[in-house]
Motif scaffolding. Sequence first.
Motif, PDB file in Angstrom:
ATOM      1  N   ALA A 217     -10.957  18.324  -4.175  1.00  0.00           N
ATOM      2  CA  ALA A 217     -11.524  19.441  -3.034  1.00  0.00           C
ATOM      3  C   ALA A 217     -10.965  18.372  -1.884  1.00  0.00           C
ATOM      4  CB  ALA A 217     -13.206  19.524  -2.609  1.00  0.00           C
ATOM      5  N   GLU A 218     -11.800  16.806  -1.596  1.00  0.00           N
ATOM      6  CA  GLU A 218     -11.288  15.743  -0.746  1.00  0.00           C
ATOM      7  C   GLU A 218      -9.964  15.609  -0.620  1.00  0.00           C
ATOM      8  OE1 GLU A 218     -13.620  15.889  -3.177  1.00  0.00           O
ATOM      9  OE2 GLU A 218     -15.724  15.382  -2.713  1.00  0.00           O
ATOM     10  N   VAL A 219      -8.901  15.001  -1.645  1.00  0.00           N
ATOM     11  CA  VAL A 219      -7.709  15.301  -2.225  1.00  0.00           C
ATOM     12  C   VAL A 219      -7.032  16.321  -1.352  1.00  0.00           C
ATOM     13  CG1 VAL A 219      -6.277  14.378  -4.062  1.00  0.00           C
ATOM     14  CG2 VAL A 219      -8.109  13.839  -4.175  1.00  0.00           C
ATOM     15  N   ILE A 220      -6.814  17.542  -1.751  1.00  0.00           N
ATOM     16  CA  ILE A 220      -6.718  18.062  -1.267  1.00  0.00           C
ATOM     17  C   ILE A 220      -6.709  18.487   0.172  1.00  0.00           C
ATOM     18  CG2 ILE A 220      -6.249  21.311  -0.970  1.00  0.00           C
ATOM     19  CD1 ILE A 220      -7.217  21.004  -3.824  1.00  0.00           C
ATOM     20  N   ALA A 221      -7.688  18.982   1.044  1.00  0.00           N
ATOM     21  CA  ALA A 221      -8.074  18.461   2.159  1.00  0.00           C
ATOM     22  C   ALA A 221      -6.964  17.411   2.760  1.00  0.00           C
ATOM     23  CB  ALA A 221      -9.575  18.223   2.736  1.00  0.00           C
ATOM     24  N   ALA A 222      -7.103  16.156   2.787  1.00  0.00           N
ATOM     25  CA  ALA A 222      -6.518  14.305   2.937  1.00  0.00           C
ATOM     26  C   ALA A 222      -4.884  15.182   3.291  1.00  0.00           C
ATOM     27  CB  ALA A 222      -6.496  13.856   2.148  1.00  0.00           C
ATOM     28  N   LEU A 223      -4.598  15.494   2.089  1.00  0.00           N
ATOM     29  CA  LEU A 223      -2.995  15.655   1.381  1.00  0.00           C
ATOM     30  C   LEU A 223      -2.456  17.064   2.115  1.00  0.00           C
ATOM     31  CD1 LEU A 223      -3.126  15.608  -2.690  1.00  0.00           C
ATOM     32  CD2 LEU A 223      -2.221  14.084  -0.770  1.00  0.00           C
ATOM     33  N   GLN A 224      -3.292  18.028   2.714  1.00  0.00           N
ATOM     34  CA  GLN A 224      -2.607  18.977   3.271  1.00  0.00           C
ATOM     35  C   GLN A 224      -2.343  18.597   4.407  1.00  0.00           C
ATOM     36  OE1 GLN A 224      -4.947  22.153   2.595  1.00  0.00           O
ATOM     37  NE2 GLN A 224      -3.691  23.147   0.722  1.00  0.00           N
ATOM     38  N   GLU A 225      -3.498  18.293   4.928  1.00  0.00           N
ATOM     39  CA  GLU A 225      -4.079  17.205   6.576  1.00  0.00           C
ATOM     40  C   GLU A 225      -2.397  17.035   7.108  1.00  0.00           C
ATOM     41  OE1 GLU A 225      -6.993  15.367   9.603  1.00  0.00           O
ATOM     42  OE2 GLU A 225      -8.047  15.665   7.003  1.00  0.00           O
ATOM     43  N   ASP A 226      -2.533  15.717   6.145  1.00  0.00           N
ATOM     44  CA  ASP A 226      -1.723  14.850   6.529  1.00  0.00           C
ATOM     45  C   ASP A 226      -0.377  14.350   5.977  1.00  0.00           C
ATOM     46  OD1 ASP A 226      -4.107  13.090   7.629  1.00  0.00           O
ATOM     47  OD2 ASP A 226      -3.510  11.720   6.371  1.00  0.00           O
ATOM     48  N   LEU A 227      -0.012  15.822   4.556  1.00  0.00           N
ATOM     49  CA  LEU A 227       1.494  16.282   4.757  1.00  0.00           C
ATOM     50  C   LEU A 227       1.497  17.270   4.927  1.00  0.00           C
ATOM     51  CD1 LEU A 227       1.386  13.515   1.598  1.00  0.00           C
ATOM     52  CD2 LEU A 227       2.430  13.446   3.229  1.00  0.00           C
ATOM     53  N   THR A 228       0.948  18.366   5.362  1.00  0.00           N
ATOM     54  CA  THR A 228       1.012  19.594   5.433  1.00  0.00           C
ATOM     55  C   THR A 228       2.276  20.506   3.997  1.00  0.00           C
ATOM     56  OG1 THR A 228       2.731  19.472   6.741  1.00  0.00           O
ATOM     57  CG2 THR A 228       0.661  19.141   7.467  1.00  0.00           C
ATOM     58  N   ARG A 229       1.930  19.719   2.457  1.00  0.00           N
ATOM     59  CA  ARG A 229       2.231  20.314   1.458  1.00  0.00           C
ATOM     60  C   ARG A 229       2.061  21.153   0.696  1.00  0.00           C
ATOM     61  NH1 ARG A 229       7.795  19.429   3.245  1.00  0.00           N
ATOM     62  NH2 ARG A 229       7.756  17.190   3.736  1.00  0.00           N
ATOM     63  N   GLY A 230       2.886  22.321   0.025  1.00  0.00           N
ATOM     64  CA  GLY A 230       1.865  22.876  -1.200  1.00  0.00           C
ATOM     65  C   GLY A 230       1.606  22.189  -2.162  1.00  0.00           C
ATOM     66  N   ILE A 231       0.247  22.555  -2.436  1.00  0.00           N
ATOM     67  CA  ILE A 231      -0.490  22.086  -3.504  1.00  0.00           C
ATOM     68  C   ILE A 231      -0.931  22.924  -4.599  1.00  0.00           C
ATOM     69  CG2 ILE A 231      -2.477  20.713  -4.777  1.00  0.00           C
ATOM     70  CD1 ILE A 231      -2.198  19.870  -1.627  1.00  0.00           C
ATOM     71  N   TYR A 256      10.306   9.221   1.910  1.00  0.00           N
ATOM     72  CA  TYR A 256       9.739   8.953   2.711  1.00  0.00           C
ATOM     73  C   TYR A 256       8.207   9.271   3.769  1.00  0.00           C
ATOM     74  CZ  TYR A 256       9.547   8.437   7.896  1.00  0.00           C
ATOM     75  OH  TYR A 256       9.341   7.740   9.259  1.00  0.00           O
ATOM     76  N   GLU A 257       7.188   9.564   2.854  1.00  0.00           N
ATOM     77  CA  GLU A 257       6.464  10.614   2.544  1.00  0.00           C
ATOM     78  C   GLU A 257       5.158   9.180   1.340  1.00  0.00           C
ATOM     79  OE1 GLU A 257       6.514  15.168   4.465  1.00  0.00           O
ATOM     80  OE2 GLU A 257       6.815  14.902   2.357  1.00  0.00           O
ATOM     81  N   MET A 258       5.567   8.964   0.635  1.00  0.00           N
ATOM     82  CA  MET A 258       5.392   8.347  -0.001  1.00  0.00           C
ATOM     83  C   MET A 258       3.736   7.487   0.438  1.00  0.00           C
ATOM     84  SD  MET A 258       5.640   8.359  -3.549  1.00  0.00           S
ATOM     85  CE  MET A 258       5.016   7.107  -4.184  1.00  0.00           C
ATOM     86  N   GLU A 259       4.665   6.304   0.955  1.00  0.00           N
ATOM     87  CA  GLU A 259       3.532   5.402   1.715  1.00  0.00           C
ATOM     88  C   GLU A 259       2.421   6.384   2.381  1.00  0.00           C
ATOM     89  OE1 GLU A 259       5.080   3.429   5.273  1.00  0.00           O
ATOM     90  OE2 GLU A 259       6.457   2.261   3.675  1.00  0.00           O
ATOM     91  N   ILE A 260       2.372   7.889   2.930  1.00  0.00           N
ATOM     92  CA  ILE A 260       1.526   8.347   3.112  1.00  0.00           C
ATOM     93  C   ILE A 260       0.662   8.249   2.475  1.00  0.00           C
ATOM     94  CG2 ILE A 260       0.154  10.474   4.686  1.00  0.00           C
ATOM     95  CD1 ILE A 260       3.330  10.161   6.365  1.00  0.00           C
ATOM     96  N   LEU A 261       1.406   9.176   0.884  1.00  0.00           N
ATOM     97  CA  LEU A 261       0.510   9.712   0.035  1.00  0.00           C
ATOM     98  C   LEU A 261      -0.690   8.122  -0.043  1.00  0.00           C
ATOM     99  CD1 LEU A 261      -0.131  11.054  -2.358  1.00  0.00           C
ATOM    100  CD2 LEU A 261       1.736   9.996  -3.392  1.00  0.00           C
TER     101      LEU A 261
END
Length: 292
Positions: A217-231, A256-261
Amino acid sequence: MLKGKQKEFWQDTVTKLTIALIYAFLYSIALNFFWQPGQIYAGGITGISQILTTLFDRGSGANIPISIIYYLLNVPMFILAWFKINKKFVVFTVISVTFASFAMYIVPNISLTNDPIICAIFGGVINGFSLGLALKYGISTGGMDALIITLRQHTGRSIGAISMMINGVIILTAGYLFSWPYAFYSLLAIFVSGKVTDLVYVKHQKVQVMVITQKPAEVIAALQEDLTRGITVIPQGYGAYDHQEQTILITVITFYEMEILNRIMKEVDQKAFVSVSQDIKILSHFEELNIV
């Protein structure tokens, strides 16, 4: 909070202005040290400017600087960027084009070698590096960048590939009008420039990420907030060693988004197992995020 945002804005602005200035002088070195002395025609609007300058000189004897023609030809691209990309993009496009035009004018034409192959390769490397560096920091370098980026957003093709296709037509025109051997050298310069651009500017390269976590839940929320990608979520997995329940998350991001990940996983779940697969091919639609 406002002061923090203002500080971030000014830091970003200073960084982009610095990169735009570095790009301008590197590009001018490629043009005035290698391409012009080697009779190598650049791609894009610079190549068109070279063709028009040569035609004016041969037709009427008018010695119009390339920098002036280059700047005037960029005006339609400013308009395209204004309507197709965004206004901030246009502002930095105008700045980078102004810097480049000024650098073209003040950087002297110095012939380091008369070998057209060396001129093509070294000019292409310097040009490709300068272009990739500018694009990496979200700066349009003028020319046909607005058109190329618009085509990339619609087709998903790389910056280098689109550049080579458009520039190929320009170089063949120069070859037909002036000299076929130097047109082929120019194609070599464009090929080298496109490859170096792709090495430096990696935003379009895509990777598949698999995250195995106990905090979905925490990982999905963070990924969707900062990367706006489908999971894609695969629940109720478990480890063969400790038999603890795990959730598998699969998504596709750009290199390019690896640093954000990396930042997200360090903040949310340092114990998660993250696997990254490169050189993947996307058959369906993949949304490109804004360059600026």
